[in-house]
Design a protein around this motif. Sequence first.
Motif, PDB file in Angstrom:
ATOM      1  N   SER A   1      53.294  42.495  47.742  1.00 20.79           N
ATOM      2  CA  SER A   1      51.881  43.055  47.445  1.00 20.79           C
ATOM      3  C   SER A   1      50.996  42.806  48.456  1.00 20.79           C
TER       4      SER A   1
ATOM      5  N   PHE B   1      49.086  40.367  48.825  1.00 23.02           N
ATOM      6  CA  PHE B   1      47.828  39.993  48.196  1.00 23.02           C
ATOM      7  C   PHE B   1      48.084  38.302  48.353  1.00 23.02           C
TER       8      PHE B   1
ATOM      9  N   VAL C   1      47.486  34.305  47.830  1.00 19.96           N
ATOM     10  CA  VAL C   1      46.544  33.444  47.268  1.00 19.96           C
ATOM     11  C   VAL C   1      46.815  31.937  47.435  1.00 19.96           C
TER      12      VAL C   1
ATOM     13  N   ASN D   1      51.126  31.888  46.391  1.00 18.14           N
ATOM     14  CA  ASN D   1      52.245  32.534  45.448  1.00 18.14           C
ATOM     15  C   ASN D   1      53.305  32.934  46.445  1.00 18.14           C
TER      16      ASN D   1
ATOM     17  N   GLU E   1      56.502  35.293  46.410  1.00 17.42           N
ATOM     18  CA  GLU E   1      56.924  36.534  45.648  1.00 17.42           C
ATOM     19  C   GLU E   1      58.578  36.910  45.969  1.00 17.42           C
TER      20      GLU E   1
ATOM     21  N   CYS F   1      52.912  32.897  40.823  1.00 18.72           N
ATOM     22  CA  CYS F   1      51.322  32.653  41.366  1.00 18.72           C
ATOM     23  C   CYS F   1      51.145  31.418  41.846  1.00 18.72           C
ATOM     24  N   ALA F   2      49.921  31.200  42.784  1.00 21.28           N
ATOM     25  CA  ALA F   2      49.632  29.969  43.526  1.00 21.28           C
ATOM     26  C   ALA F   2      49.391  28.943  42.482  1.00 21.28           C
ATOM     27  N   GLU F   3      48.798  29.387  41.523  1.00 26.59           N
ATOM     28  CA  GLU F   3      48.218  28.345  40.500  1.00 26.59           C
ATOM     29  C   GLU F   3      49.214  27.753  39.810  1.00 26.59           C
TER      30      GLU F   3
ATOM     31  N   ILE G   1      38.291  35.371  43.062  1.00 29.35           N
ATOM     32  CA  ILE G   1      39.554  35.529  42.305  1.00 29.35           C
ATOM     33  C   ILE G   1      39.519  35.245  40.910  1.00 29.35           C
ATOM     34  N   SER G   2      40.314  36.204  39.997  1.00 30.92           N
ATOM     35  CA  SER G   2      40.129  35.910  38.574  1.00 30.92           C
ATOM     36  C   SER G   2      41.841  35.645  38.256  1.00 30.92           C
ATOM     37  N   PRO G   3      41.923  34.269  37.795  1.00 33.35           N
ATOM     38  CA  PRO G   3      43.532  33.959  37.299  1.00 33.35           C
ATOM     39  C   PRO G   3      44.018  34.900  36.569  1.00 33.35           C
ATOM     40  N   CYS G   4      45.407  35.285  36.561  1.00 30.89           N
ATOM     41  CA  CYS G   4      46.116  35.899  35.457  1.00 30.89           C
ATOM     42  C   CYS G   4      46.243  35.251  34.294  1.00 30.89           C
TER      43      CYS G   4
END
Length: 135
Positions: free
Chosen positions: A24, A26, A28, A44, A46, A55-57, A87-90
């Motif tokens: 991606s 992208f 994070v 993150n 991948e 995801c990073a979180e 950023i908006s978490p998924c």
Amino acid sequence: MDFNIDELIEKAFAARINAYAFYSKFKVGCAILLKNGKYILGCNIENSSYSLSMCAERVALFKLISEGYTKADIKAIGVIADCKNPISPCGACRQVFLEFLDLDTPIILSNLKREKKVTNLSELYPYPFDLNEVK
Ligand code: THU
């Protein structure tokens, strides 16, 4: 806030450097501040089988749990990525947050301009699925 928001976001930024976002592009970063002052970092990661990406979180949160900490140890979470707005978490991360975070734990969202949105899970994930509450 009884913690340093700028430091939290810089820790998340440092975590972001290790992101493996080969597909991606992208990147994070996430930093979780514990009540003992320690930070747990995540980025993150991948995979060429895309759906295996993490995801990073969730990386940060799973590291924390695997090291023996619990939701009682968490003071705040910071997340950063290269976005127009913080950023908006998924949705998946919001569901995992629900398992391990108090509803009012500060979640600080940011972008590379260091704009910040201070929020929490009750705002990010209203009317959640919680197996403890279904009956
Ligand atoms: N990603 C995160 O790590 N955290 C977020 O809050 C949003 C999305 C990652 C997943 C994937 O590696 C990349 O960003 C693009 O979706």
